[in-house]
Write an enzyme that holds these catalytic residues in place. Structure first.
Site, PDB file in Angstrom:
ATOM      1  N   HIS A   1       1.803   4.262  -2.913  1.00  0.00           N
ATOM      2  CA  HIS A   1       1.665   5.832  -2.841  1.00  0.00           C
ATOM      3  C   HIS A   1       3.289   6.352  -3.233  1.00  0.00           C
ATOM      4  CE1 HIS A   1      -1.835   6.807  -0.867  1.00  0.00           C
ATOM      5  NE2 HIS A   1      -1.715   6.092   0.405  1.00  0.00           N
TER       6      HIS A   1
ATOM      7  N   HIS B   1       3.538   6.397  -6.879  1.00  0.00           N
ATOM      8  CA  HIS B   1       2.979   7.520  -7.542  1.00  0.00           C
ATOM      9  C   HIS B   1       3.604   8.715  -7.468  1.00  0.00           C
ATOM     10  CE1 HIS B   1      -1.199   9.742  -7.256  1.00  0.00           C
ATOM     11  NE2 HIS B   1      -0.786   9.977  -8.545  1.00  0.00           N
TER      12      HIS B   1
ATOM     13  N   HIS C   1       0.825  -1.183  -0.081  1.00  0.00           N
ATOM     14  CA  HIS C   1       0.091   0.019  -0.065  1.00  0.00           C
ATOM     15  C   HIS C   1       1.102   1.039  -0.121  1.00  0.00           C
ATOM     16  CE1 HIS C   1      -3.618   2.269   1.471  1.00  0.00           C
ATOM     17  NE2 HIS C   1      -2.688   2.986   1.746  1.00  0.00           N
ATOM     18  N   GLU C   2       1.903   1.284   1.064  1.00  0.00           N
ATOM     19  CA  GLU C   2       2.685   2.710   0.824  1.00  0.00           C
ATOM     20  C   GLU C   2       3.551   2.540  -0.055  1.00  0.00           C
ATOM     21  OE1 GLU C   2       1.460   4.639   3.119  1.00  0.00           O
ATOM     22  OE2 GLU C   2       0.365   3.704   4.176  1.00  0.00           O
TER      23      GLU C   2
END
Length: 679
Positions: A477, A480, A473-474
């Site tokens: 990010h 991104h 998940h992190e």
């Protein structure tokens, strides 16, 4: 000033901060100097005799506060990652300084007149999509910030902003200190009954670190607290640690009730002052959802889907607890949920979450995640520990490169373990976003900060699959931010609409269940044996176990958020009673400890106020997006390249729905999430 590393040009690669040189006494002078420099830059914009245009107003303003932005980004990142009384004390000075500077800029009539002059001719300018977005964001940001206010209203806004700047850090500090005040020392080995070896080893190490060798210490750090609730057969101790966790910053010396109510009332007053009915109306104007009614309807759909499933989940759990332990159905409590849920999962699927832990050695998982992104986006990560400074000895550093042309993409820090003072949870952050910096388009300096299971003297860090999910998940990010290909930092990834920001992170969690991905890194830490195929199957079979209960919990958090931010609550005095009333239709248990709100950092010390629904909102997007990868191939290069180019690289340079449709070819299917969850 030349001796201040926050003001001196960095000699490190990618102009990364020189953390080893930064001291507490450097922050305030750097912020003051940054403000002085920024105000001078703004004066130059205002005094420019040339006709206002995009470059001499909008771009010049974009670049005006680079020094200040650098100093405050380091300060607030260190506040979260390191904490400590010295840094928290500075928030009472730095917060008002930064808030008053921002207010000065937004309320500057001459500057706003220049911005409006450019905005009014936007239809006749030959702007790129990104430039048009930056212009629109700048103008509307000033309007939303109070540029149209008159007279005393301006000073009122200044006071509100200044007060709010101090309350968020105070809220976060209270949560951290309240949690750190709890310690459960166990001296009788019998009280470890049911706990897995990994939890016992970590607790022994924690006790030894506190000078109490031969005992076991459990804390409210998630890697300590969660296994205890999940596996301890000592119901009285489960209750003790559950109540402590659920009562953080409530009715103790760090009570957050007054702080929370002050934040809520200040937000509402600001929204009214700026012409909005509520804080939620103010926030959601610049979100995909657009207005509170849309969010309430979305949360109602979630509630109607999850609540019946959650009730079935809980009834099954109560019946199972009665069957195996004789626990009367009416006596089932929240501190029993994780314990019997784990037992029922083991009984139903012949599978325990602890079965996976030996196959998830953190450093190997991290390399596997890097390998995963390399396969998706044709990039490579290289260790760069000896080239950069770090803020703590546990922090690791990597550089990212494009394999196609060997171009440098960005810097990534990883800070993985709990420590005293560190904010709980996990997050991605940046010290500088990709885009224009000191006249050049520069690559980003990013970080992921987590609180994973620590290594012990005898074992490396072995993490749960939930923690593997968190890492994916992190890193979603982080990618991104790292892969952003924008011109301006303000529009670069991950600076997108808040209810779009979780798509790149939550999408990545899907791969952590796939055999093709897990086989890249999941191997037994002692034998090197690959993770067995039947274990992966059992994990996937159990994937939607208690999905109704978990979904209702997330929906409840979204409703708590919207309840706080969609009305005038100046007469509310009892935080717990208010929360009880607003969640009565969702609560499956009475409240046995404090309210969630007093430790809800996302809302009151983060950026999720009137935005917590974003997690479920983005789950719809990620479930829909992942169906394309499932259909075309998990590492299908055409799909991955389209996702990278249309979503990751473009950041906030265009409307998020436009970007999503460019990737998917159509709008997201709202039923995709419930399909994935088997609901």
């Amino acid at each position: 000033m030349t001796d201040n590393p926050l003001l001196s040009p960095s000699s490190l690669p990618n102009q990364a901060p020189a953390f080893s040189l930064i001291r507490v006494e450097h922050y305030v002078p750097a912020v003051k100097k940054g403000i002085e420099e920024a105000l001078a830059n703004v004066e130059a914009i205002k005094s420019n005799a040339a006709e206002p245009n995009f470059d001499n107003v909008i771009v010049a303003l974009e670049r005006a506060s680079e020094t200040l932005d650098g100093a405050t980004s380091v300060f607030y990142n260190m506040l979260s990652a390191m904490g400590g009384d010295d840094l928290h004390a500075l928030t009472q000075e730095i917060g008002p300084l930064a808030a008053n500077f921002s207010t000065d800029i937004v309320l500057d009539k001459a500057l706003f007149a220049k911005i409006k002059a450019v905005y009014d001719q936007k239809d006749s300018l030959s702007l790129t999509t990104e430039q048009a977005t930056l212009l629109d964001d700048t103008y509307k940001g000033f309007v939303r910030g109070g540029a149209l206010l008159q007279g005393e209203d301006k000073e009122t806004l200044r006071t509100l902003n200044e007060q709010m700047s101090m309350l968020g850090p105070q809220f976060m500090e209270n949560v951290s200190k309240s949690a750190e005040a709890f310690e459960l020392f166990i001296t009788d080995k019998a009280d470890l009954s049911g706990l897995p070896e990994s939890a016992i080893d970590s607790a022994a190490q924690a006790a030894e670190d506190k000078g109490r060798a031969g005992e076991w210490l459990f804390t409210l750090d998630f890697p300590s607290f969660q296994p205890f609730l999940q596996f301890s057969s000592k119901r009285d101790l489960r209750e003790k640690i559950w109540r402590a966790f659920a009562s953080r910053a409530y009715q103790d010396e760090f009570d957050n009730c007054e702080t929370l109510l002050n934040i809520i009332n200040l937000r509402h007053k600001r929204a009214n002052l700026l012409g909005y009915n509520t804080h939620a109306d103010y926030v959601l104007e610049r979100r995909m959802a657009k207005d509170p009614d849309t969010v309430w309807q979305f949360l109602e759909t979630c509630k109607n889907t999850y609540k019946p499933a959650a009730i079935r989940d809980l009834e099954a759990l109560k019946a199972y607890a009665e069957k195996i332990d004789g626990l009367a159905i009416d006596d089932f409590r929240p501190w029993d949920f994780s314990y019997y849920s784990e037992k029922l999962k083991q009984n139903t699927f012949d599978f325990s979450s602890e079965d996976l832990r030996p196959y998830f050695q953190l450093d190997k998982v991290l390399n596997g995640v890097f390998d995963h992104f390399s396969a998706l986006f044709n990039v490579r990560f290289e260790q760069a520990q000896d080239k950069y400074d770090v803020w703590h000895k546990d922090v690791t550093v990597f550089e990212l490169f494009d394999n196609e042309n060997d171009a440098f993409i960005g810097t990534l820090y990883g800070d993985f373990y709990p420590r005293t003072g560190k904010k709980p949870g996990a997050w991605m952050t940046s010290f500088r976003d990709q885009g224009l910096y000191k006249g050049q388009t520069e690559r980003p300096v990013t970080a992921i900060v987590c609180n994973f299971t620590k290594p012990t003297k005898d074992k490396p860090s072995l993490i749960t699959h939930d923690e593997v999910n968190t890492l994916f998940h992190e890193m979603g990010h982080a990618m991104h931010g790292l892969l952003s290909q924008c011109t301006y930092q303000s529009t670069a990834s991950p600076n997108v609409r808040w209810d779009f920001v979780e798509l790149p992170s939550q999408l990545q969690e899907n791969w952590s269940y796939e055999p093709e991905t897990l086989n890249r890194f999941a191997a037994h830490y002692e034998t090197g044996e690959p993770i067995p195929a039947d274990l992966i199957k059992k994990m996937n079979d159990a994937k939607n176990f208690m999905a109704g209960y978990a979904g209702l919990r997330q929906t409840s958090l979204g409703i708590i958020d919207m309840s706080w931010h969609t009305q005038d609550l100046s007469n509310i005095k009892d935080v717990a009673l208010f929360e009880d009333e607003k969640t009565a239709d969702l609560a499956l248990f009475p409240r046995y400890a404090g309210p969630t709100s007093t430790s809800f950092n996302h809302l009151f010390a983060g950026g999720y106020s009137a935005g917590y629904y974003s997690y479920k909102w983005a789950e719809v997007l990620d479930a829909d997006a992942f169906e394309s990868f499932k259909e075309n191939g998990l590492y299908d290069q055409e799909t991955a390249l389209r996702y990278k180019k249309e979503i990751l690289e473009k950041g906030g340079s265009d409307n998020p729905l436009t970007l999503y449709i460019a990737f998917k070819g159509k709008e997201p299917d709202p039923k995709a999430l419930f399909r994935r969850e088997g609901l």
